[in-house]
Design an enzyme around this catalytic site. Structure first.
Site, short mmCIF file in Angstrom:
data_model
loop_
_atom_site.label_atom_id
_atom_site.label_comp_id
_atom_site.label_asym_id
_atom_site.label_seq_id
_atom_site.Cartn_x
_atom_site.Cartn_y
_atom_site.Cartn_z
N ARG A 94 0.92 -1.14 0.00
CA ARG A 94 0.08 -0.20 0.08
C ARG A 94 0.99 1.06 0.04
NH1 ARG A 94 -5.11 1.65 -0.77
NH2 ARG A 94 -5.30 3.57 0.26
N ASN A 110 11.71 -0.76 4.66
CA ASN A 110 10.94 -1.33 3.74
C ASN A 110 11.87 -2.36 3.29
OD1 ASN A 110 8.73 -2.18 2.15
ND2 ASN A 110 9.40 -1.02 0.50
N HIS A 112 12.30 -4.50 -0.39
CA HIS A 112 11.67 -4.49 -1.77
C HIS A 112 12.23 -5.41 -2.68
CE1 HIS A 112 9.56 -2.59 -5.32
NE2 HIS A 112 10.67 -2.92 -5.83
N SER A 139 16.06 -5.51 -1.57
CA SER A 139 16.82 -4.39 -0.94
C SER A 139 16.04 -3.95 0.22
CB SER A 139 16.80 -3.07 -2.02
OG SER A 139 17.37 -3.32 -3.01
N LEU A 147 8.46 6.78 -3.52
CA LEU A 147 8.17 5.33 -3.69
C LEU A 147 9.35 4.41 -3.98
CD1 LEU A 147 5.91 3.06 -3.48
CD2 LEU A 147 5.69 3.30 -5.95
N ASP A 148 9.57 3.64 -2.90
CA ASP A 148 10.98 2.69 -3.03
C ASP A 148 12.00 3.54 -3.50
OD1 ASP A 148 9.31 0.54 -2.75
OD2 ASP A 148 8.67 0.49 -4.90
#
Ligand code: GAR
Length: 248
Positions: A94, A110, A112, A139, A147-148
């Protein structure tokens, strides 16, 4: 941090990364405690995993909210009940609003499934195969509003085989994720990993614990079947001079 760090984990799926982190908290490898698990999707296995470990868990279904901001506000309200030192996004699918990300800047990690900055967003394994990449990986990064796009802490890298399918690649990458995510969480919980000025800072001890050869990649054999390199972002050797953390 002398006490155990409070960790809140956000999930949307199976929760295998959540499990890896819970296991290392319970075994004392990570000086932290998963104090809450929150899913934005109903009936996911990650919620079952939390229950099995007697960890408070809840569903905050984004479909019940009329805007991203109202969902994020509810999420933040719930998270703040637990006074987290660290928020871990573990397969949380999300996009978070800018305000939410800024509120927890430097406290949110996070994972990814790509070698960022390659392939932010979705379908990373498919994209790596379609581009005939030789390597692929996962990662761990701090979450920033892009984002990312936040600074990368460490990455796992594996070779892509000629006949790899998306599922096979995903399965191998997942195994490497269970190595690198607990490692980053472990460092964060003892204050050995920080984000400052949008850069990653590792304590001298973390870096010194790696030999010169290992400093930029560690080679690990998984299941006697494949090896994975772990690349640690030492950011041009910007170690945190202040920190005197002793790692196990
Ligand atoms: C993991 O592979 C993680 O890299 C990915 O979701 C999976 C969650 O698995 N995350 C993303 O794609 C984030 N954009 P898990 O629920 O078994 O931990």
């Amino acid at each position: 941090m002398n006490k155990l760090a409070n960790i809140v984990v956000l999930v949307s799926g199976s929760g295998s990364n959540l499990q890896a982190i819970i296991d290392q908290c319970e075994s004392g490898q990570i000086l932290g405690k998963v104090v809450a698990v929150i899913s934005n999707k109903p009936n996911v296995y990650a919620l079952e995993r939390a229950k099995k470990h007697n960890i408070p868990s809840t569903l905050i279904d984004h479909n019940a909210f009329d805007s991203r901001e109202s969902f994020d506000a509810e999420l933040a309200k719930y998270i703040d009940n637990y006074q987290p030192d660290l928020i871990v996004l573990a397969g949380f699918m999300r996009i978070l609003s800018r305000d939410f990300v800024v509120k927890y800047l430097g406290k949110m990690l996070n994972i990814h499934p790509s070698l960022l900055p390659k392939y932010p967003g979705l379908h990373t394994h498919k994209r790596a195969l379609e581009n005939n990449d030789e390597t692929h990986g996962a990662s761990i990064h701090f979450v920033t509003p892009e984002l990312d796009g936040g600074p990368v802490v460490l990455q796992s890298v594996i070779n892509i085989k000629n006949d790899d399918t998306v599922d096979e690649l995903q399965e191998r990458i997942a195994q490497t994720e269970w190595l690198i995510y607990p490692l980053a969480v472990k460092w964060f919980c003892v204050g050995a990993l920080k984000m400052s000025q949008e850069q990653v800072w590792l304590s001298k001890e973390v870096v010194n614990n790696l030999t010169n050869l290992q400093r930029f990649y560690l080679k690990t054999t998984l299941n006697d079947e494949f090896t994975c390199q772990i690349i640690i972002n030492t950011n041009g050797a910007k170690y945190d001079e202040e920190s005197s953390v002793k790692l196990n």
